[in-house]
Scaffold this active site. Structure first.
Site, PDB file in Angstrom:
ATOM      1  N   GLU A  60       0.845  -1.198   0.000  1.00 19.99           N
ATOM      2  CA  GLU A  60       0.000   0.000   0.000  1.00 19.99           C
ATOM      3  C   GLU A  60       0.882   1.252   0.000  1.00 19.99           C
ATOM      4  O   GLU A  60       1.085   1.879   1.048  1.00 19.99           O
ATOM      5  CB  GLU A  60      -0.911  -0.030   1.231  1.00 19.99           C
ATOM      6  CG  GLU A  60      -1.749  -1.303   1.347  1.00 19.99           C
ATOM      7  CD  GLU A  60      -2.257  -1.543   2.759  1.00 19.99           C
ATOM      8  OE1 GLU A  60      -2.385  -0.564   3.514  1.00 19.99           O
ATOM      9  OE2 GLU A  60      -2.516  -2.708   3.099  1.00 19.99           O
ATOM     10  N   PRO A  61       1.397   1.618  -1.155  1.00 18.91           N
ATOM     11  CA  PRO A  61       2.345   2.737  -1.202  1.00 18.91           C
ATOM     12  C   PRO A  61       1.683   4.104  -1.372  1.00 18.91           C
ATOM     13  O   PRO A  61       2.268   5.020  -1.924  1.00 18.91           O
ATOM     14  CB  PRO A  61       3.190   2.385  -2.428  1.00 18.91           C
ATOM     15  CG  PRO A  61       2.200   1.739  -3.362  1.00 18.91           C
ATOM     16  CD  PRO A  61       1.241   0.971  -2.460  1.00 18.91           C
ATOM     17  N   GLY A  62       0.433   4.235  -0.903  1.00 16.41           N
ATOM     18  CA  GLY A  62      -0.308   5.474  -1.159  1.00 16.41           C
ATOM     19  C   GLY A  62       0.372   6.717  -0.655  1.00 16.41           C
ATOM     20  O   GLY A  62       0.457   7.731  -1.347  1.00 16.41           O
ATOM     21  N   ARG A  99      -0.970  18.142  11.036  1.00 17.43           N
ATOM     22  CA  ARG A  99       0.044  17.240  11.576  1.00 17.43           C
ATOM     23  C   ARG A  99       1.029  17.921  12.535  1.00 17.43           C
ATOM     24  O   ARG A  99       1.343  17.373  13.591  1.00 17.43           O
ATOM     25  CB  ARG A  99       0.805  16.551  10.451  1.00 17.43           C
ATOM     26  CG  ARG A  99      -0.046  15.593   9.637  1.00 17.43           C
ATOM     27  CD  ARG A  99       0.766  14.891   8.557  1.00 17.43           C
ATOM     28  NE  ARG A  99       1.586  13.836   9.096  1.00 17.43           N
ATOM     29  CZ  ARG A  99       2.919  13.848   9.107  1.00 17.43           C
ATOM     30  NH1 ARG A  99       3.580  14.887   8.614  1.00 17.43           N
ATOM     31  NH2 ARG A  99       3.595  12.849   9.610  1.00 17.43           N
ATOM     32  N   TYR A 103       0.888  16.285  16.364  1.00 16.13           N
ATOM     33  CA  TYR A 103       1.962  15.492  16.973  1.00 16.13           C
ATOM     34  C   TYR A 103       3.350  15.980  16.565  1.00 16.13           C
ATOM     35  O   TYR A 103       4.278  15.196  16.391  1.00 16.13           O
ATOM     36  CB  TYR A 103       1.797  13.993  16.671  1.00 16.13           C
ATOM     37  CG  TYR A 103       1.350  13.644  15.265  1.00 16.13           C
ATOM     38  CD1 TYR A 103       2.244  13.555  14.218  1.00 16.13           C
ATOM     39  CD2 TYR A 103       0.009  13.373  15.021  1.00 16.13           C
ATOM     40  CE1 TYR A 103       1.833  13.211  12.945  1.00 16.13           C
ATOM     41  CE2 TYR A 103      -0.424  13.031  13.750  1.00 16.13           C
ATOM     42  CZ  TYR A 103       0.498  12.947  12.721  1.00 16.13           C
ATOM     43  OH  TYR A 103       0.065  12.605  11.448  1.00 16.13           O
ATOM     44  N   CYS A 131      -6.372  31.708  16.894  1.00 20.56           N
ATOM     45  CA  CYS A 131      -5.986  32.026  18.272  1.00 20.56           C
ATOM     46  C   CYS A 131      -5.943  30.751  19.111  1.00 20.56           C
ATOM     47  O   CYS A 131      -6.773  30.530  20.001  1.00 20.56           O
ATOM     48  CB  CYS A 131      -6.955  33.048  18.863  1.00 20.56           C
ATOM     49  SG  CYS A 131      -6.397  33.694  20.446  1.00 20.56           S
TER      50      CYS A 131
END
Length: 206
Positions: A60-62, A99, A103, A131
């Site tokens: 699954e190289p998406g 992102r 994290y 804000c």
């Protein structure tokens, strides 16, 4: 481990014909020091480790395809001088590319117009206009000097921008533009505030 498990299950009478090896290929979020294996190298490793099993292989190289194919373009609103650092405030925000806020993920940030040779870089905290303390793309990122109106691009955003974006704070989703050579087309226009508000339906009993 998958090869060993396959042989163990076959020895126990299970007919294992297919192996799903998942994504496998990373993408270079930090282009200067990350070098994920190429598809050719990955396929060679698969052949070496599980080729003797005679199984159909699924991968699954998406992310590897879609991640590097897209950039998130944002405009500098203004540069704010803090007590001990400079803030580069851009019109993109955590709702557009979450992102880094979610994290602390790294995305390379580059100016659309390449700086002249010999340009001295400086450190910026790159932040959005929402804000929220989490509306931060990067801290202490070394970039060529930028000013209001300059365009920057967040690299490797193709697998994440659209699918993880939201209309938080009533910020319309950014338009999506497909590019091929010198051709481009808007494939998903930016919704208007009216489009967002009109999705709500007030019940007759309210």
């Amino acid at each position: 481990k998958v090869a060993e498990l396959t042989e163990l299950l076959r020895a126990d009478g299970h007919d294992i014909r297919r192996l799903d090896l998942g994504g496998g290929l990373g993408i270079p979020y930090e282009s200067n020091n990350q070098h994920p294996p190429s598809p050719k190298e990955y396929c060679a490793l698969i052949a070496e480790k599980v080729g003797h099993l005679g199984c159909e292989i699924e991968i699954e190289p998406g992310r590897f395809i879609a991640g590097n194919s897209g950039v998130f373009v944002s405009e500098v609103i203004y540069v704010k001088q803090g007590e001990d650092r400079e803030f580069l405030i851009v019109d993109g925000a955590m709702n557009d590319l979450i992102r880094p806020a979610m994290y602390d993920a790294h995305h390379d940030i580059v100016p659309i117009n390449a700086p002249a040779a010999g340009t001295e870089y400086q450190a910026y905290d790159v932040v959005g206009p929402v804000c929220e303390s989490g509306d931060t793309f990067a801290k202490g990122r070394s970039l060529a000097p930028l000013k209001a109106g300059d365009l920057i691009a967040f690299r490797s955003a193709g697998a994440y921008g659209a699918v993880m974006a939201s209309e938080y704070n009533t910020r319309p989703l950014v338009p999506e533009v497909m590019v091929k050579g010198d051709q481009f087309a808007v494939i998903r226009p930016r919704p208007s505030l009216e489009d967002i508000i009109n999705r709500d339906i007030i019940p007759q009993w309210w």
